[in-house]
Design a protein around this motif. Structure first.
Motif, PDB file in Angstrom:
ATOM      1  N   ALA A 106      43.157  35.816  40.085  1.00 44.66           N
ATOM      2  CA  ALA A 106      43.234  34.377  40.368  1.00 44.66           C
ATOM      3  C   ALA A 106      44.644  33.827  40.194  1.00 44.66           C
ATOM      4  N   MET A 107      45.504  34.540  39.465  1.00 40.96           N
ATOM      5  CA  MET A 107      46.877  34.092  39.226  1.00 40.96           C
ATOM      6  C   MET A 107      47.877  34.792  40.155  1.00 40.96           C
ATOM      7  N   LEU A 108      47.374  35.534  41.111  1.00 38.86           N
ATOM      8  CA  LEU A 108      48.214  36.299  42.031  1.00 38.86           C
ATOM      9  C   LEU A 108      47.916  35.880  43.468  1.00 38.86           C
ATOM     10  N   PRO A 109      48.758  36.264  44.432  1.00 37.91           N
ATOM     11  CA  PRO A 109      48.500  35.868  45.820  1.00 37.91           C
ATOM     12  C   PRO A 109      47.138  36.359  46.316  1.00 37.91           C
ATOM     13  N   LYS A 110      46.616  35.705  47.317  1.00 42.83           N
ATOM     14  CA  LYS A 110      45.361  36.131  47.940  1.00 42.83           C
ATOM     15  C   LYS A 110      45.625  37.358  48.813  1.00 42.83           C
ATOM     16  N   GLY A 111      44.551  38.061  49.112  1.00 42.99           N
ATOM     17  CA  GLY A 111      44.664  39.174  50.051  1.00 42.99           C
ATOM     18  C   GLY A 111      45.182  40.457  49.445  1.00 42.99           C
ATOM     19  N   GLY A 112      44.808  40.715  48.190  1.00 42.21           N
ATOM     20  CA  GLY A 112      45.235  41.950  47.551  1.00 42.21           C
ATOM     21  C   GLY A 112      44.242  42.375  46.492  1.00 42.21           C
ATOM     22  N   ARG A 113      44.518  43.500  45.852  1.00 42.67           N
ATOM     23  CA  ARG A 113      43.626  44.017  44.817  1.00 42.67           C
ATOM     24  C   ARG A 113      44.420  44.325  43.554  1.00 42.67           C
ATOM     25  N   VAL A 114      43.756  44.234  42.415  1.00 39.26           N
ATOM     26  CA  VAL A 114      44.370  44.485  41.124  1.00 39.26           C
ATOM     27  C   VAL A 114      43.965  45.871  40.644  1.00 39.26           C
ATOM     28  N   ILE A 115      44.958  46.705  40.350  1.00 36.18           N
ATOM     29  CA  ILE A 115      44.725  48.052  39.849  1.00 36.18           C
ATOM     30  C   ILE A 115      45.204  48.092  38.398  1.00 36.18           C
ATOM     31  N   PHE A 116      44.302  48.341  37.469  1.00 37.45           N
ATOM     32  CA  PHE A 116      44.689  48.407  36.064  1.00 37.45           C
ATOM     33  C   PHE A 116      45.508  49.669  35.788  1.00 37.45           C
ATOM     34  N   THR A 117      46.518  49.525  34.947  1.00 37.59           N
ATOM     35  CA  THR A 117      47.373  50.646  34.539  1.00 37.59           C
ATOM     36  C   THR A 117      47.596  50.551  33.032  1.00 37.59           C
ATOM     37  N   SER A 118      48.341  51.497  32.490  1.00 39.97           N
ATOM     38  CA  SER A 118      48.638  51.471  31.057  1.00 39.97           C
ATOM     39  C   SER A 118      49.722  50.462  30.719  1.00 39.97           C
ATOM     40  N   GLY A 119      50.377  49.911  31.717  1.00 37.52           N
ATOM     41  CA  GLY A 119      51.441  48.955  31.508  1.00 37.52           C
ATOM     42  C   GLY A 119      52.255  48.808  32.776  1.00 37.52           C
ATOM     43  N   ALA A 120      53.320  48.018  32.710  1.00 34.94           N
ATOM     44  CA  ALA A 120      54.131  47.779  33.900  1.00 34.94           C
ATOM     45  C   ALA A 120      54.907  49.011  34.323  1.00 34.94           C
ATOM     46  N   THR A 121      55.314  49.854  33.370  1.00 34.86           N
ATOM     47  CA  THR A 121      56.062  51.067  33.725  1.00 34.86           C
ATOM     48  C   THR A 121      55.228  51.953  34.645  1.00 34.86           C
ATOM     49  N   GLU A 122      53.974  52.157  34.295  1.00 37.24           N
ATOM     50  CA  GLU A 122      53.103  52.961  35.164  1.00 37.24           C
ATOM     51  C   GLU A 122      52.878  52.264  36.498  1.00 37.24           C
ATOM     52  N   ALA A 123      52.714  50.939  36.467  1.00 33.62           N
ATOM     53  CA  ALA A 123      52.501  50.196  37.713  1.00 33.62           C
ATOM     54  C   ALA A 123      53.691  50.355  38.659  1.00 33.62           C
ATOM     55  N   LEU A 124      54.904  50.269  38.122  1.00 35.43           N
ATOM     56  CA  LEU A 124      56.112  50.406  38.945  1.00 35.43           C
ATOM     57  C   LEU A 124      56.255  51.832  39.467  1.00 35.43           C
ATOM     58  N   ASN A 125      55.944  52.816  38.632  1.00 37.88           N
ATOM     59  CA  ASN A 125      55.980  54.213  39.080  1.00 37.88           C
ATOM     60  C   ASN A 125      54.985  54.455  40.200  1.00 37.88           C
ATOM     61  N   LEU A 126      53.777  53.901  40.050  1.00 41.10           N
ATOM     62  CA  LEU A 126      52.757  54.065  41.085  1.00 41.10           C
ATOM     63  C   LEU A 126      53.208  53.440  42.395  1.00 41.10           C
ATOM     64  N   ALA A 127      53.809  52.263  42.321  1.00 38.99           N
ATOM     65  CA  ALA A 127      54.258  51.564  43.529  1.00 38.99           C
ATOM     66  C   ALA A 127      55.365  52.336  44.234  1.00 38.99           C
ATOM     67  N   ILE A 128      56.381  52.745  43.487  1.00 38.07           N
ATOM     68  CA  ILE A 128      57.559  53.370  44.095  1.00 38.07           C
ATOM     69  C   ILE A 128      57.268  54.793  44.553  1.00 38.07           C
TER      70      ILE A 128
ATOM     71  N   CYS B  60      57.704  43.552  43.629  1.00 42.67           N
ATOM     72  CA  CYS B  60      58.184  42.557  42.666  1.00 42.67           C
ATOM     73  C   CYS B  60      57.731  42.935  41.260  1.00 42.67           C
ATOM     74  N   ASP B  61      58.705  43.159  40.382  1.00 45.48           N
ATOM     75  CA  ASP B  61      58.432  43.291  38.958  1.00 45.48           C
ATOM     76  C   ASP B  61      58.332  41.865  38.416  1.00 45.48           C
ATOM     77  N   ALA B  62      57.108  41.418  38.177  1.00 47.28           N
ATOM     78  CA  ALA B  62      56.879  40.038  37.730  1.00 47.28           C
ATOM     79  C   ALA B  62      56.508  39.970  36.260  1.00 47.28           C
ATOM     80  N   VAL B  63      56.858  41.000  35.513  1.00 42.16           N
ATOM     81  CA  VAL B  63      56.439  41.099  34.114  1.00 42.16           C
ATOM     82  C   VAL B  63      56.869  39.888  33.294  1.00 42.16           C
TER      83      VAL B  63
END
Length: 359
Positions: free
Chosen positions: A65-87, A165-168
């Protein structure tokens, strides 16, 4: 009004909000049942497992609800894992700003990507992203500079690329702009628990998983999710949404107070395009290591906590054009929801007194 949460611990004034934030009382209360009795595996088919899974999905919806529409939230262990997954997971050539977090820059180096400069304020310097993946941090973790992420996303899309976008440091503190294709966030920067983050991915973007196993989290992250951590993240987001305007007013007051108290120091980074809960300062002739030793009752930083102890000057401050001497004479003060004006006064008096003794 939110319940009171101490910003100090054992007499230490805590001014390191970019490193982590005190857990909100509402978050602890939301997590407690899942730490005590709700121990079931959320991937199990029985009744307690389904209850745990439902709690995870409630948290996912609260975050989405706090992020743009039209996407999905994938839980990770933290932002480092999220950024690694993205890149690593998108399979595209990657370019990043020189002031990005080490979690991005190390991935860029691993992938053989490129780094582009910023101006003296830490803002993107006339960057025109190409057809691959471009990484831009919304709020810089060391200097608080805000990047024109929506504009960079438009430029990326115009050239057939994507924007990460790293929005941490921004999520829960300000609205997240439309435009990014992937967004990395973390719970412990918004008064939530450590050990949980997420990657928001725009619909239609496919990623390759970093880890293989049961594929529990949408086939992209194997491993058992923690209902307690997910619930805590969701609760932190819910509180942040309710308090965003109130928190922003309070932080602006703290900023004005701190700027006046540190009038002999120079601000690193932009003073206009900036998140005001971050105050990065330098003063010629100050030995920051000695300053921190003299001010042990104040928790502040000489830069990113992730790079502390390396002995190297901040890559962010170097990217602004600061010399090694200037970078090593810089400190970072981070404050927020539970910081008081009195704590700013006490910290400023102690830091200024210690700095004056060195000059």
């Amino acid at each position: 009004m939110a319940k009171h949460c101490k910003s100090s611990q054992d007499g230490v004034i805590y001014l390191d909000y970019q490193s982590t934030t005190p857990m909100a009382p509402e978050v602890f209360a939301a997590m407690e049942p899942w730490l005590k009795d709700g121990f079931a595996n959320p991937h199990s088919a029985h009744v307690p497992g389904r209850a745990a899974a439902a709690a995870v999905e409630v948290a996912r919806d609260q975050i989405a609800a706090m992020l743009p529409k039209g996407g999905r939230v994938i839980f990770t262990s933290g932002a480092t894992e999220a950024l690694n997954l993205a890149i690593k997971g998108c399979g595209l050539p990657v370019t990043a700003l020189a002031t990005e977090h080490a979690a991005v820059l190390d991935c860029v180096a691993y992938a053989g990507g490129a780094v582009v400069p910023v101006d003296a304020d830490g803002r993107a310097a006339h960057v025109v992203p190409g057809p691959g993946l471009f990484a831009a941090m919304l709020v810089n973790n060391e200097i608080g500079t805000i990047q024109p992420v929506a504009e960079l996303a438009d430029q990326s899309h115009a050239h057939g690329g994507l924007l990460l976008c790293d929005a941490v440091q921004a999520f829960g503190r300000m609205p997240i702009p439309e435009g990014p294709d992937m967004i990395a966030i973390s719970a412990h920067k918004i008064h939530g628990p450590k050990g949980i983050g997420a990657l928001w991915v725009r619909d239609g973007i496919s990623l390759t998983p970093l880890m293989h196993g049961g594929g529990q989290e949408q086939g992209l992250r194997s491993g058992t999710l923690s209902p307690a951590l997910c619930t805590g993240f969701g609760a932190a987001v819910q509180v942040a949404a309710q308090r965003m305007e109130q928190d922003a007013v309070h932080i602006a007051q703290l900023w004005d107070h701190a700027i006046a108290a540190f009038s002999e120091w120079t601000v690193n980074g932009s003073t206009t395009h900036r998140y005001k809960g971050n105050l990065n300062l330098r003063r010629d002739g100050v030995d920051v290591g000695r300053l921190m030793s003299e001010c042990r009752d104040i928790a502040f930083s000489a830069g990113s906590a992730c790079a502390s102890g390396s002995g190297r000057p901040s890559h962010v401050l170097s990217a602004l054009g600061l010399s090694q001497t200037q970078a090593k004479s810089s400190i970072r003060l981070g404050f927020g929801r539970y910081t008081t004006l009195a704590e700013i006064d006490i910290a400023a008096e102690a830091i200024n007194r210690a700095a004056e003794a060195m000059l």
